[in-house]
Design a protein around this motif. Structure first.
Motif, mmCIF file in Angstrom:
data_model
loop_
_atom_site.group_PDB
_atom_site.id
_atom_site.type_symbol
_atom_site.label_atom_id
_atom_site.label_comp_id
_atom_site.label_asym_id
_atom_site.label_seq_id
_atom_site.Cartn_x
_atom_site.Cartn_y
_atom_site.Cartn_z
ATOM 1 N N PRO A 127 0.828 -1.203 0.000
ATOM 2 C CA PRO A 127 0.000 0.000 0.000
ATOM 3 C C PRO A 127 0.867 1.260 0.000
ATOM 4 N N ALA A 128 0.523 2.205 -0.864
ATOM 5 C CA ALA A 128 1.332 3.419 -1.026
ATOM 6 C C ALA A 128 0.429 4.648 -1.034
ATOM 7 N N PHE A 129 0.875 5.691 -0.362
ATOM 8 C CA PHE A 129 0.051 6.874 -0.181
ATOM 9 C C PHE A 129 0.907 8.141 -0.296
ATOM 10 N N LEU A 130 0.273 9.211 -0.788
ATOM 11 C CA LEU A 130 0.856 10.543 -0.720
ATOM 12 C C LEU A 130 -0.107 11.414 0.074
ATOM 13 N N ILE A 131 0.400 12.171 1.054
ATOM 14 C CA ILE A 131 -0.479 13.002 1.866
ATOM 15 C C ILE A 131 0.092 14.417 1.959
ATOM 16 N N GLY A 132 -0.821 15.400 2.032
ATOM 17 C CA GLY A 132 -0.411 16.792 2.186
ATOM 18 C C GLY A 132 0.470 17.308 1.079
ATOM 19 N N GLN A 133 0.270 16.835 -0.142
ATOM 20 C CA GLN A 133 1.195 17.126 -1.225
ATOM 21 C C GLN A 133 0.832 18.406 -1.987
ATOM 22 N N GLY A 134 1.879 19.149 -2.361
ATOM 23 C CA GLY A 134 1.759 20.239 -3.316
ATOM 24 C C GLY A 134 2.452 19.811 -4.592
ATOM 25 N N ILE A 135 1.692 19.356 -5.565
ATOM 26 C CA ILE A 135 2.257 18.774 -6.789
ATOM 27 C C ILE A 135 2.316 19.822 -7.890
ATOM 28 N N GLY A 136 3.500 19.991 -8.489
ATOM 29 C CA GLY A 136 3.685 20.917 -9.581
ATOM 30 C C GLY A 136 4.356 22.212 -9.116
ATOM 31 N N PRO A 137 4.650 23.100 -10.087
ATOM 32 C CA PRO A 137 4.473 22.944 -11.528
ATOM 33 C C PRO A 137 5.293 21.765 -12.059
ATOM 34 N N LEU A 138 4.704 21.044 -12.991
ATOM 35 C CA LEU A 138 5.329 19.860 -13.565
ATOM 36 C C LEU A 138 5.086 19.889 -15.062
ATOM 37 N N GLY A 139 6.139 20.245 -15.818
ATOM 38 C CA GLY A 139 6.008 20.346 -17.257
ATOM 39 C C GLY A 139 7.034 19.548 -18.031
ATOM 40 N N ASP A 140 8.072 19.046 -17.335
ATOM 41 C CA ASP A 140 9.098 18.244 -17.983
ATOM 42 C C ASP A 140 8.477 16.951 -18.516
ATOM 43 N N GLU A 141 8.683 16.654 -19.782
ATOM 44 C CA GLU A 141 8.013 15.516 -20.415
ATOM 45 C C GLU A 141 8.409 14.186 -19.780
ATOM 46 N N ALA A 142 9.679 14.026 -19.454
ATOM 47 C CA ALA A 142 10.110 12.767 -18.840
ATOM 48 C C ALA A 142 9.496 12.594 -17.453
ATOM 49 N N LEU A 143 9.449 13.675 -16.674
ATOM 50 C CA LEU A 143 8.823 13.584 -15.351
ATOM 51 C C LEU A 143 7.332 13.310 -15.462
ATOM 52 N N LEU A 144 6.685 13.924 -16.432
ATOM 53 C CA LEU A 144 5.253 13.678 -16.623
ATOM 54 C C LEU A 144 4.989 12.222 -16.982
ATOM 55 N N ARG A 145 5.826 11.643 -17.845
ATOM 56 C CA ARG A 145 5.647 10.232 -18.205
ATOM 57 C C ARG A 145 5.862 9.338 -16.991
ATOM 58 N N HIS A 146 6.882 9.682 -16.207
ATOM 59 C CA HIS A 146 7.165 8.891 -14.997
ATOM 60 C C HIS A 146 5.978 8.967 -14.034
ATOM 61 N N ALA A 147 5.484 10.185 -13.818
ATOM 62 C CA ALA A 147 4.344 10.363 -12.910
ATOM 63 C C ALA A 147 3.106 9.636 -13.424
ATOM 64 N N ALA A 148 2.895 9.654 -14.725
ATOM 65 C CA ALA A 148 1.735 8.963 -15.298
ATOM 66 C C ALA A 148 1.855 7.450 -15.171
ATOM 67 N N ASP A 149 3.083 6.938 -15.121
ATOM 68 C CA ASP A 149 3.298 5.504 -14.897
ATOM 69 C C ASP A 149 2.933 5.090 -13.473
ATOM 70 N N VAL A 150 3.185 5.979 -12.514
ATOM 71 C CA VAL A 150 3.152 5.602 -11.102
ATOM 72 C C VAL A 150 1.901 6.079 -10.370
ATOM 73 N N LEU A 151 1.594 7.358 -10.473
ATOM 74 C CA LEU A 151 0.580 7.947 -9.596
ATOM 75 C C LEU A 151 -0.818 7.344 -9.737
ATOM 76 N N PRO A 152 -1.256 6.918 -10.937
ATOM 77 C CA PRO A 152 -2.584 6.293 -11.006
ATOM 78 C C PRO A 152 -2.697 4.999 -10.200
ATOM 79 N N LEU A 153 -1.568 4.394 -9.812
ATOM 80 C CA LEU A 153 -1.590 3.130 -9.075
ATOM 81 C C LEU A 153 -1.496 3.307 -7.566
ATOM 82 N N VAL A 154 -1.247 4.543 -7.110
ATOM 83 C CA VAL A 154 -1.142 4.818 -5.680
ATOM 84 C C VAL A 154 -2.526 4.714 -5.051
ATOM 85 N N ASP A 155 -2.593 4.221 -3.820
ATOM 86 C CA ASP A 155 -3.880 3.976 -3.168
ATOM 87 C C ASP A 155 -4.667 5.246 -2.885
ATOM 88 N N LEU A 156 -3.985 6.303 -2.454
ATOM 89 C CA LEU A 156 -4.680 7.535 -2.096
ATOM 90 C C LEU A 156 -3.704 8.695 -2.168
#
Length: 461
Positions: A186-215
């Protein structure tokens, strides 16, 4: 048997905490760590709570209830779980010694890493992974801490580190969460301030991972939810709670407004402020303080390369009344109390604004970048009228800053009740999300999406 050679108890809970600031140089991050550790140890009194760090000695000074997971030394769980202590040590006294020891022991590893070539994987999938190291445990030749393999849950606590400005920490956190999600942890992110995020490689990485996080719990609702939606994160895994450090500020709030003006200027690569702007800022705050017989209070958030001290203390030089700054190793709680003596806070550091607003104190935020525009605008949306944002550019900075501080000084008594109400609501929302995390880890709440937001708060302040 885990990698320390000790067989963990079958019911042993091990929570691995990503805190985003491994050297413990930032009072905002320390505040979030303080709140998070108290919640974790209250919910799981017998759990092992490991915090990733480069400074194990200093971590023990600030948070004796946790176990340092030494990222630079392989990141294993310590061989023995320390006896849980009920109080805090005095980091103002022990911090210098621990900090010097941590720096000395880390030096050989730093030198060795600089001499070693970086090992990169070859992208054979087209997923954009060629520009970063394969996410593997340290014992497998990767960068991830070995403790991850034996973790019951992984929690990335609050911060503004998932952004283009902090690429290395963004990659490191995403790799950590990616390993957890692909291994059923189980993996969680709490109290996060995400962004600005415009780097294409970081966006691809985030799109690989964040949809699978529990909350994912966000500290603001202006930018983060839309960014996560574009990354493919299901809406029912996202909730806006506010910054977890709000609880610390709210807890130490004074009964009445103070009469001083808090000041902090952040000057860094991501927050440039030229000499002309600094001169205008000094003139504005000193004249305002003199007119109101107020003391100027330096509020130091970041001790990284003494950046806040070097930028802030010269602004106060020559003022008729100036409070002494807290020491390098003062706790976040001590800084919150220092903020509490103010009627208005003027700051270029985000967490000073959090500490002030959560105590019912209005804020004038200063920015020279999109990064800080987003931070302050997101915070303003959580608290309403209590924060004015002043851009430190143009020819009329001193006048604009004066008008903003004067307005907040005048409006402070009227704003106090609404700011405290907003803080209380965020504390309850943050606690409710934490309760949900506990339910998921303990198997009492389903990890599957429900198409419903997390349950509303049921606890009372």
């Amino acid at each position: 048997m885990d990698r320390t050679g000790i067989a963990p108890a079958s019911n042993e809970t091990r929570v691995l905490v990503e805190n985003g600031e491994y050297w413990l140089n930032n009072k905002g991050d320390l505040a979030i760590l303080d709140v998070s550790v108290r919640r974790l140890t209250r919910q799981w009194p017998s759990a092992r709570v490991g915090v990733l760090t480069f400074a194990p000695g200093l971590l023990r000074a600030y948070e004796p209830a946790v176990e340092p997971i030494c990222y630079q030394r392989g990141g294993d769980w310590p061989r023995r779980s320390p006896r849980r202590l009920t109080g805090r040590r005095v980091p103002e006294l022990t911090g210098p010694l621990f900090n010097a020891w941590d720096a000395a022991t880390a030096l050989p590893g730093r030198v060795a890493r600089r001499l070693q070539p970086a090992h990169r994987s070859v992208d054979r999938t087209g997923s954009g992974r060629a520009d970063r190291e394969r996410p593997a445990l340290r014992r497998e030749g990767g960068r991830l801490p070995n403790a991850l393999a034996d973790a019951t849950a992984v929690i990335a606590i609050g911060g503004g580190y998932l952004t283009d400005v902090d690429r290395f920490q963004t990659e490191r956190t995403l790799d950590l969460l990616g390993y957890a999600t692909t291994h059923g942890i189980p993996a969680f992110l709490i109290g996060q301030g995400i962004g600005p995020l415009g780097d294409e490689a970081l966006l691809r990485h985030a799109a690989d991972v964040l949809p699978l996080v529990d909350l994912i719990a966000l500290r603001e609702g202006l930018r983060g939810p839309d960014l996560l939606r574009r990354l493919g994160v299901p809406a029912d895994r996202v909730i806006v709670t506010g910054d977890d450090a709000v609880e610390l500020g709210y807890t130490v709030r004074p009964r009445e407004l103070g009469n001083d003006i808090g000041v902090c200027l952040r000057v860094a690569d991501y927050s440039p402020v030229d000499t002309r702007m600094r001169t205008a800022l000094a003139a504005a705050v000193q004249s305002l303080a003199a007119e109101r017989s107020a003391a100027l209070v330096p509020l130091i958030i970041s001790e990284h390369a003494a950046e806040d001290r070097r930028a802030t203390l010269p602004l106060l030089a020559g003022s008729a009344a100036t409070a002494a700054p807290l020491g390098r190793f003062a706790s976040a709680r001590s800084l919150c109390r220092q903020v509490g003596r103010c009627r208005v806070v003027v700051t270029g550091a985000y967490h000073n604004a959090v500490f002030a607003l959560s105590q019912g104190i209005p804020v004038v935020g200063m920015s020279t970048s999109q990064y800080y525009d987003d931070k302050f605008n997101g915070l303003a949306a959580m608290f309403g009228d209590g924060l004015d944002l002043v851009r430190l550019d143009g020819e009329d900075v001193e006048d604009r800053l004066r008008r903003s501080v004067e307005r907040m000084w005048h409006e402070a008594p009227r704003l106090r009740a609404s700011l405290l109400d907003a803080a209380a609501h965020q504390v309850l929302a943050s606690r409710a999300v934490f309760d949900r995390i506990v339910g998921i880890v303990d198997g009492k709440v389903s990890r599957q999406p429900t198409n419903d937001p997390p349950s509303p708060p049921t606890c009372r302040l």
